[in-house]
Design a protein around this motif. Structure first.
Motif, short mmCIF file in Angstrom:
data_model
loop_
_atom_site.label_atom_id
_atom_site.label_comp_id
_atom_site.label_asym_id
_atom_site.label_seq_id
_atom_site.Cartn_x
_atom_site.Cartn_y
_atom_site.Cartn_z
N HIS A 166 0.83 -1.21 0.00
CA HIS A 166 0.00 0.00 0.00
C HIS A 166 0.87 1.26 0.00
O HIS A 166 0.68 2.17 -0.83
CB HIS A 166 -0.90 -0.05 1.24
CG HIS A 166 -1.79 1.11 1.47
ND1 HIS A 166 -3.15 1.06 1.26
CD2 HIS A 166 -1.54 2.38 1.89
CE1 HIS A 166 -3.68 2.24 1.55
NE2 HIS A 166 -2.73 3.06 1.94
N HIS A 170 1.55 4.36 -2.81
CA HIS A 170 1.48 5.82 -2.63
C HIS A 170 2.71 6.53 -3.22
O HIS A 170 2.61 7.63 -3.72
CB HIS A 170 1.37 6.18 -1.15
CG HIS A 170 -0.02 6.05 -0.60
ND1 HIS A 170 -1.14 6.49 -1.26
CD2 HIS A 170 -0.46 5.55 0.60
CE1 HIS A 170 -2.22 6.26 -0.51
NE2 HIS A 170 -1.83 5.67 0.61
N HIS A 176 -6.23 5.66 -2.49
CA HIS A 176 -7.16 4.66 -1.97
C HIS A 176 -8.30 4.36 -2.93
O HIS A 176 -8.99 3.36 -2.73
CB HIS A 176 -7.71 5.13 -0.61
CG HIS A 176 -6.63 5.38 0.40
ND1 HIS A 176 -6.78 6.26 1.45
CD2 HIS A 176 -5.38 4.85 0.50
CE1 HIS A 176 -5.64 6.26 2.16
NE2 HIS A 176 -4.79 5.42 1.60
N TYR A 197 -8.97 -0.48 5.34
CA TYR A 197 -9.92 0.62 5.53
C TYR A 197 -11.38 0.22 5.70
O TYR A 197 -12.08 0.83 6.52
CB TYR A 197 -9.77 1.66 4.42
CG TYR A 197 -8.62 2.61 4.68
CD1 TYR A 197 -8.67 3.47 5.77
CD2 TYR A 197 -7.50 2.63 3.88
CE1 TYR A 197 -7.61 4.32 6.05
CE2 TYR A 197 -6.44 3.48 4.15
CZ TYR A 197 -6.51 4.33 5.23
OH TYR A 197 -5.46 5.17 5.51
ZN LIG Z 1 -2.91 5.07 2.18
#
Ligand SMILES: [Zn+2]
Length: 252
Positions: A166, A170, A176, A197
């Motif tokens: 993840h 970025h 996301h 999330y």
């Molecule tokens: Zn993130």
């Protein structure tokens, strides 16, 4: 310092990922480089574990990814998030690029892994070209990549690995709303840019995950009692952006 290589695409052979996706040969090499804090580096076998999973994820998404180890770094804290947002890790990369200190950054993903437990929130951070995550102990305890299916149950180890992917995402412009969710029997399969999330509190979701769908049209749903199932590779929407990533101006 710069390792960018432009490869001839003529005659290049695409590769078939586990998802059956045929990958067109990208225009440039994608560089992924990892460092360990001194404490993280004390876990034997950590690099071979992480390298295997990174290779599988990035080679499937990109077709011309280079994954390499940068070495150990002495940092003032194991708090991965703080090391990024308070500037220590980005500064070390900038200094290294200027010839001050041992850190030799690459053009794309520069990831520091620390010995912070995954129970600590936030678990890491990623900004353009630079990321840090905790979870060294959990990552070192993972089985070899060859023994791990691309979709797995959530353990501290698999969660740490998905967070690592993840934050790498970025660094090369993924957000996301580039991820995917897919319901299966009693589970909800989440890709790396979605990660944990859906199971977070409403306040965390409203701040960081306020989406109805991905940019590719994948509907984001509530877990409704479904268990997390973690995709340890990049899904199509993420992979497309990784493949199309053209770099950008590095801070060094
Ligand atoms: Zn993130």
């Amino acid at each position: 310092m710069r390792r960018r290589k432009f490869l001839l695409s003529v005659g290049a052979v695409g590769s078939m990922g586990v998802t059956g996706r045929r990958i067109a040969h990208p225009e440039r090499t994608l560089n992924v480089k990892l460092w360990f804090s001194d404490r993280a580096a004390a876990y034997s076998g950590l690099w071979s574990r992480v390298e295997g999973y990174l290779r599988r994820a990035f080679e499937d998404a990109h077709g011309d990814a280079v994954v390499e180890y940068g070495g150990t770094v002495s940092v003032t804290s194991e708090r991965a998030y703080d090391l990024v947002v308070e500037g220590e890790w980005p500064r070390r990369l900038v200094e290294g690029a200027a010839g001050v200190g041992p850190v030799d950054p690459c053009d794309d993903v520069n990831l520091l892994v620390t010995d912070e437990p995954m129970t600590e929130w936030p678990t890491g951070a990623g900004i353009p070209h630079v990321a840090a995550v905790g979870g060294a102990a959990e990552l070192a305890g993972l089985p070899p990549v060859g023994e791990t299916e691309p979709v797995v149950s959530r353990t501290w180890g698999t969660y740490a690995l998905q967070v690592l992917l993840h934050e790498c995402g970025h660094t090369i412009g993924l957000d996301h709303d580039h991820g995917s969710m897919r319901t299966v029997a009693d589970g909800l399969v989440v890709s790396p840019m979605v990660s944990g999330y859906p199971w977070e509190t409403e306040s965390v979701k409203s701040e960081h995950f306020d989406y109805d769908a991905s940019v590719c049209g994948c509907r984001y749903v509530e877990p409704e009692g479904r268990d997390p199932r973690l995709l340890l590779q990049f899904d199509d929407c993420e992979a497309e952006r990784i493949r199309d990533y053209r770099g950008g101006v590095t801070p060094w």
